[in-house]
Design a protein around this motif. Structure first.
Motif, short mmCIF file in Angstrom:
data_model
loop_
_atom_site.label_atom_id
_atom_site.label_comp_id
_atom_site.label_asym_id
_atom_site.label_seq_id
_atom_site.Cartn_x
_atom_site.Cartn_y
_atom_site.Cartn_z
N ARG A 219 -7.42 3.41 10.03
CA ARG A 219 -8.75 3.97 10.23
C ARG A 219 -9.25 3.70 11.64
O ARG A 219 -9.83 4.60 12.28
N THR B 232 0.84 -1.20 0.00
CA THR B 232 0.00 0.00 0.00
C THR B 232 0.88 1.25 0.00
O THR B 232 2.00 1.23 0.49
N ILE C 249 -6.88 -0.38 7.12
CA ILE C 249 -7.97 -0.63 8.06
C ILE C 249 -7.53 -0.35 9.49
O ILE C 249 -8.31 0.17 10.31
N PRO D 225 -16.62 2.98 4.65
CA PRO D 225 -15.77 2.02 3.94
C PRO D 225 -14.30 2.45 3.88
O PRO D 225 -13.99 3.64 3.78
N VAL D 226 -13.42 1.45 3.95
CA VAL D 226 -11.98 1.70 3.89
C VAL D 226 -11.42 1.00 2.66
O VAL D 226 -11.60 -0.21 2.49
N GLU D 227 -10.80 1.75 1.77
CA GLU D 227 -10.23 1.19 0.56
C GLU D 227 -8.86 0.58 0.83
O GLU D 227 -8.10 1.06 1.68
N ARG E 262 -7.22 -2.55 -6.46
CA ARG E 262 -8.02 -1.75 -5.51
C ARG E 262 -9.15 -2.63 -4.98
O ARG E 262 -9.80 -3.34 -5.72
N ASP E 263 -9.35 -2.59 -3.67
CA ASP E 263 -10.37 -3.40 -3.02
C ASP E 263 -10.88 -2.62 -1.82
O ASP E 263 -10.46 -1.47 -1.60
N GLU E 264 -11.79 -3.19 -1.05
CA GLU E 264 -12.24 -2.56 0.18
C GLU E 264 -12.38 -3.63 1.26
O GLU E 264 -12.54 -4.81 0.97
N TYR E 265 -12.29 -3.18 2.50
CA TYR E 265 -12.34 -4.10 3.62
C TYR E 265 -13.77 -4.41 4.03
O TYR E 265 -14.66 -3.55 3.97
N PRO F 103 -9.88 -7.97 2.89
CA PRO F 103 -10.36 -7.43 1.62
C PRO F 103 -11.58 -8.21 1.12
O PRO F 103 -11.68 -9.42 1.32
N ARG F 104 -12.50 -7.50 0.47
CA ARG F 104 -13.75 -8.10 0.01
C ARG F 104 -13.50 -9.30 -0.91
O ARG F 104 -14.18 -10.33 -0.80
#
Length: 304
Positions: free
Chosen positions: A211, A152, A208, A267-269, A166-169, A245-246
């Motif tokens: 955040r 990252t 994550i 949401p956290v990328e 690119r993804d999200e948690y 990650p999703r």
């Protein structure tokens, strides 16, 4: 190279030996037999008054001096070849180049289309997937001795690079966990649940975690692992939760019997970049793989 008597062929051998860290593989790469490469290594050891490669078990490791020399050779040799009108030719169809990549298990899986595409075009290439550096702020020295790091941004790396994923948690839990029965998890239930944390090293702080620190959220860490892919299997059949990650959650939902729900905060990328040291810029094989990665991103071969 020694006593004012330069031998540029030794530079070619030196680069192959240090990048491959293996006499046989280095010889195969530049078309020389093992005895010839052993002789070249012996001469290089005399020139530098250093072992350069030392055997550790069945493998070789670079000495501190060799690690210092490698980026200089990688930078100088292509420039010298250009000056002499002898640019190093790179043929994907015949190359036996080995790429050293520091990468997480999750990223290795998600970037599989890129590695598969590279292997289809260049069947002789090899990839060494290695653990991420324990301290990203010191990644510069790792990039000198490895081809790439997939990590990252915003964690101290100062190098060339571009975004590859690119993804999200999301929060994952066992499908029978009552705290996610409604397809979501409240902040209070999140904080009350025992958490599986993935720890890549003491200096790593994933987006994550940053955040949660910003929100002054400090969940109960019950299990620590060093691999993201293991989190769904650890969570399965327990009251544990994880934040992953999703795409990882979706790949494992059916097999592990887990569900994924949104985080109880905005949401956290997760953005991953392919990083490399400027010393590799003029390396023909390195440039080929960088271009291939950029093409894979631009054409959607790597989703996201």
């Amino acid at each position: 190279m020694a006593n004012g008597d330069p031998d540029l062929n030794l530079l070619v051998a030196l680069r192959a030996l240090l990048e491959e860290a293996n006499v046989t593989h280095a010889g195969e790469r530049i078309g020389l037999g093992q005895s010839t490469m052993s002789s070249a290594l012996s001469r290089l050891r005399t020139v530098f008054q250093d072992e350069l490669l030392v055997r550790v078990g069945r493998d070789y490791e670079l000495t501190p001096l060799a690690r210092q020399i490698l980026p200089q050779v990688q930078l100088t040799l292509p420039l010298l070849s250009q000056a002499l009108g002898q640019d190093e030719l790179f043929d994907p169809a015949t190359t036996r180049r080995r790429f050293s990549v520091q990468i997480s298990d999750y990223a290795a899986v998600e970037l599989r289309p890129l590695f598969s595409m590279a292997s289809a075009i260049a069947p002789g290439i090899r990839f060494d997937f290695l653990r991420l550096p324990p301290e990203p702020v010191g990644a510069d020295r790792h990039l000198l001795s490895h081809d790439f790091i997939v990590l990252t941004p915003g964690i101290g790396i100062q190098a060339e690079g571009f975004e590859v994923l690119r993804d999200e948690y999301v929060v994952i839990a066992d499908r029978d966990n009552p705290r996610v029965a409604g397809g979501e998890i409240s902040a209070s239930d999140f904080m009350a649940s025992p958490l599986v944390r993935c720890d890549f090293g003491r200096a790593h702080m994933m987006p994550i975690e940053r955040r949660m620190h910003e929100l002054d959220m400090h969940p109960q860490i019950r299990v620590t692992t060093s691999t993201l892919l293991s989190v769904p299997l650890i969570v399965a059949g327990t009251d544990l939760i994880g934040v992953v990650p999703r795409r990882l959650a979706e790949r494992n939902a059916e097999v592990a019997g887990i569900v994924a729900v949104p985080t109880p905060f905005p949401p956290v990328e997760l953005i991953l970049r392919l990083w490399w040291h400027a010393a590799h810029t003029h390396d023909a094989a390195h440039a080929w793989f960088r271009d291939l990665a950029a093409e894979a991103v631009a054409t959607g071969i790597i989703p996201g």
